[in-house]
Design a protein around this motif. Structure first.
Motif, mmCIF file in Angstrom:
data_model
loop_
_atom_site.group_PDB
_atom_site.id
_atom_site.type_symbol
_atom_site.label_atom_id
_atom_site.label_comp_id
_atom_site.label_asym_id
_atom_site.label_seq_id
_atom_site.Cartn_x
_atom_site.Cartn_y
_atom_site.Cartn_z
ATOM 1 N N ASN A 148 -4.707 24.888 61.545
ATOM 2 C CA ASN A 148 -5.241 25.974 60.713
ATOM 3 C C ASN A 148 -5.288 27.272 61.502
ATOM 4 O O ASN A 148 -4.878 28.330 61.017
ATOM 5 N N ARG B 241 -1.909 28.700 61.838
ATOM 6 C CA ARG B 241 -1.365 29.208 60.578
ATOM 7 C C ARG B 241 -1.962 30.564 60.195
ATOM 8 O O ARG B 241 -1.317 31.384 59.578
ATOM 9 N N TYR B 242 -3.265 30.731 60.559
ATOM 10 C CA TYR B 242 -3.923 31.970 60.132
ATOM 11 C C TYR B 242 -3.937 33.050 61.217
ATOM 12 O O TYR B 242 -4.452 34.132 61.001
ATOM 13 N N ASP C 131 -10.220 31.503 66.573
ATOM 14 C CA ASP C 131 -8.965 32.255 66.469
ATOM 15 C C ASP C 131 -9.256 33.725 66.200
ATOM 16 O O ASP C 131 -10.414 34.112 66.018
ATOM 17 N N ASP D 8 -1.898 29.601 50.451
ATOM 18 C CA ASP D 8 -1.885 28.317 51.136
ATOM 19 C C ASP D 8 -0.780 27.392 50.637
ATOM 20 O O ASP D 8 -0.246 26.595 51.386
ATOM 21 N N GLY E 47 -5.568 21.880 50.890
ATOM 22 C CA GLY E 47 -7.044 21.934 50.906
ATOM 23 C C GLY E 47 -7.715 20.634 51.286
ATOM 24 O O GLY E 47 -8.886 20.428 50.976
ATOM 25 N N LEU F 284 -9.602 20.310 56.195
ATOM 26 C CA LEU F 284 -10.971 20.433 56.720
ATOM 27 C C LEU F 284 -11.872 19.316 56.203
ATOM 28 O O LEU F 284 -12.776 18.867 56.913
#
Ligand code: ADP
Length: 500
Positions: free
Chosen positions: A398, A401-402, A426, A451, A458, A461
Motif C-alpha cells: 500500500n 502504491r500511494y 510513507d 484503486d 479493499g 487492510l
C-alpha cells in the motif's frame, strides 16, 4: 415440584409474612389480654369504692361468718363486707354464682372447711391490710380451692365518722386461665378476622408484586423466543424503576442490535463479494465469447485475450484466497504455526523484497531501529512467519502504491514494556480523517475508481488487521491530511513479545 417464578415469589412473601405474624400475634395477644385485665381491675376498684362510699356511716350487723374461698371459683363478681377483725359481715355472690345471696345460704359456707379462711389469714392478705390503712388495693392470686384459677381481689376501706376504717369492701372475681380466654368472644372473633384480612391482603399484594417483577422476565423470554425464530428486530421495553431488570432488558436490546448489525454486515459482505467476483467473471465471459466469435483465429488478438483472461483469473484466485484468510481469521481457524521471530530482521528482509518495485517507482525504503532496541533480544515476537510476512507485505505494498516518485517509506521498530511496536510510514497523499475509521473494513476504498486501476479491491487492510489480531496484537492508522503537507499515512501495529 415445578413451580413458576411468580408462584415461588408469592409463596416466599407468604412465608415471610407468616413468620412475621408468628412473632407479632402472640405479642398483640398478650397486650390485648393485659389491657382487658387492667380494665377489669379498674372496673372492680371503681365498684368497690362506690360500695364503700354507699356503706359509709351505715350501721352493719356484726357477724362471724368465715371467708369462703371456694365461692370465688364461680364466675362473676363476689362481694363481701369485712369488719376490721376480718370477719365477713355481708356476703353477696355473683349473679348465677354458686352462692345464694340469701342469708340462709351463709351457714353452709361457715362449715365449708376446704374453702374456709380464718379472719387472721384474711387480715394478713396485702390488699386487705392496705385497706385497713385506708387505701384501696388490688391483688391477683391463684386459688387452689378454685381449681388453681387466678382470682382478682379488690379491697376498699369503709370509713367511720372519725375517719377510722370501720369495714372493708372486699370484691373477688375469678379470671380466665389464659389471656386469650379472658377476651370476650366478639373480641376474639375480631382478632382472628383482622389476622385473616392481613393474610389475605398480604397474599394479594404478594401476587401483584410478583407479577410486576416477573412481567419483564416473561417479556424477555417471549422476545428471546422470537429472536431464536429469526426476528432480530425484536426488542423489549426497559422499565428503569427496577434497575436489575432494566439492565437485563438493555443488555438484551444491545444483543439484538449487535445481532442485527452482524446480520447486515454479513449481507453487505456477501453483496460485496458477489459484486467483486462479477467484474473479473464478466471480463472472462466476454473474452471467451469474443474468442468463440472468431477472434481465436487472429493470433495477436488471441494472445491479447488470453493474457487478459490470465490476469483476471489471477485476480479471482487472489480474491478467493483473501476471502478464505478473512473467513478463517473470523472463525479463529487460521491455525498459526508460531515461532520466535525477530521482527526487525523480518522487516529488513521484506524491505529488500520490495527494493526492485520501489526503485522502479523512485521510492526510498528504509528499515530503522529505535535507539536502545537491541535485536535478537528485544524484537522477538511469537508469530507465524508466513502470516506476519503477509501482513507486513500488505502495508508495504500500500505504502508503495500511494507514494509519489521521490517519496520515502520508513519501517521503524520500538520496544515498549509489554509489546513490540512496528510502524510503516510513507510520504504519500495520506488518508482523510473522515475515511480513517473505515479503512480496515472489508472492500472499503477511499477512492474506488483509483484503486480499481491500481488493482486493489479493499481487502488488504482487513486481512492485515485479521492477521495481527490473530497474533494477539492490534493495528491502527494515522494521517494528517490537510494539516501537514506530504505527511502521508502511518500504519502502526504492535505484537506481544515472545518473552511474555
Ligand atoms: P486495497 O487492497 O484496495 O489496497 P486496502 O484494504 O489495502 O485495499 O486499503 C483500503 C484503502 O485504504 C485503500 O483503498 C486506500 O484508499 C487506503 N489506503 C491504504 N493504505 C494507504 C496509504 N498508505 N496511503 C493512502 N491511502 C491508503
Amino acid at each position: 415440584m415445578k413451580l413458576s417464578l411468580s408462584t415461588r415469589l408469592v409463596l416466599s412473601y407468604l412465608v415471610v409474612i407468616l413468620a412475621g405474624m408468628a412473632v407479632i400475634t402472640p405479642l398483640a395477644w398478650v397486650s390485648i389480654g393485659d389491657l382487658y385485665l387492667a380494665s377489669q381491675r379498674d372496673n372492680l376498684i371503681a365498684q368497690a369504692r362506690l360500695i364503700a362510699l354507699a356503706l359509709q356511716g351505715s350501721a352493719l350487723p356484726s357477724s362471724q361468718q368465715a371467708y369462703s374461698q371456694t365461692a370465688n371459683a364461680s364466675p362473676g363478681i363476689h362481694t363481701r363486707v369485712l369488719d376490721a377483725r376480718g370477719a365477713v359481715v355481708i356476703e353477696l355472690a355473683a349473679p348465677g354464682g354458686s352462692l345464694d345471696s340469701t342469708p340462709a345460704a351463709l351457714p353452709s359456707l361457715v362449715q365449708d372447711a376446704t374453702g374456709g379462711v380464718t379472719p387472721a389469714e384474711v387480715l394478713a392478705r396485702p390488699e386487705v391490710s392496705q385497706a385497713l390503712q385506708g387505701k384501696t388495693a388490688s391483688a391477683t392470686r391463684r386459688v387452689s380451692q378454685a381449681g388453681g384459677k387466678p382470682v382478682l381481689y379488690v379491697a376498699a376501706p369503709v370509713l367511720a365518722a372519725d375517719d377510722s376504717v370501720s369495714q372493708i369492701v372486699y370484691l373477688a372475681s375469678p379470671l380466665a386461665d389464659t389471656r386469650w380466654s379472658a377476651l370476650p368472644a366478639p373480641l376474639q372473633a375480631g382478632f382472628i378476622g383482622v389476622l385473616a384480612l392481613a393474610l389475605l391482603l398480604a397474599s394479594g399484594m404478594g401476587f401483584l408484586l410478583a407479577n410486576r417483577l416477573t412481567r419483564p422476565l416473561r417479556e424477555l423470554r417471549q422476545a428471546a423466543e422470537e429472536v431464536s425464530h429469526g426476528n432480530l428486530g425484536r426488542s423489549v421495553p426497559v422499565d428503569p424503576s427496577i434497575p436489575d431488570l432494566a439492565s437485563l432488558g438493555s443488555a438484551f436490546n444491545r444483543m439484538t442490535l449487535s445481532l442485527r448489525q452482524a446480520d447486515q454486515a454479513k449481507t453487505a459482505f456477501i453483496a460485496d463479494v458477489s459484486h467483486e467476483l462479477r467484474t473479473p467473471l464478466t471480463v472472462l465471459k466476454g473474452s471467451i465469447e469474443t474468442l468463440q466469435d472468431g477472434a481465436a483465429d487472429d493470433l495477436a488478438a488471441r494472445e491479447q485475450f488470453l493474457t487478459s483472461m490470465g490476469q483476471e483469473t489471477e485476480r479471482l484466485i487472489r480474491m478467493v484466497g483473501d476471502l478464505l484468510i478473512l473467513t478463517r481469521a473470523d472463525a479463529g481457524m487460521l491455525n498459526l504455526i508460531r515461532e520466535p521471530i525477530g521482527l526487525f530482521h523480518l522487516a529488513q528482509v521484506r524491505c529488500e523484497a520490495f527494493t526492485l518495485p520501489a526503485r522502479k517507482r523512485q521510492v526510498r525504503l528504509l528499515a530503522d531501529l529505535a535507539p536502545g532496541l537491541i535485536p535478537q533480544e528485544n524484537d522477538l515476537v511469537l508469530a507465524d512467519a508466513d502470516r506476519l510476512t503477509r501482513a507486513l507485505d500488505n502495508l508495504l505494498d500500500n505504502a508503495l502504491r500511494y507514494s509519489p516518485p521521490g517519496g520515502t517509506i520508513t519501517v521503524t521498530l520500538e520496544r515498549e514494556a509489554q509489546r513490540v511496536v512496528c510502524q510503516v510510514k510513507d510520504t504519500g497523499p495520506g488518508i482523510p480523517a473522515a475515511n480513517l475509521p473505515f479503512i480496515f473494513d472489508r472492500f472499503y476504498r477511499v477512492d474506488p475508481s483509483r484503486d480499481r486501476r491500481e488493482g486493489g479491491c479493499g481487502l488488504g487492510l482487513a486481512i492485515t488487521r485479521g492477521l495481527i489480531q490473530a497474533h494477539g496484537g492490534e493495528i491502527f492508522a494515522t494521517s494528517q491530511v490537510g494539516q501537514v503537507e506530504g505527511q502521508g499515512a502511518t500504519f502502526t501495529f504492535w505484537l506481544p513479545p515472545s518473552t511474555l
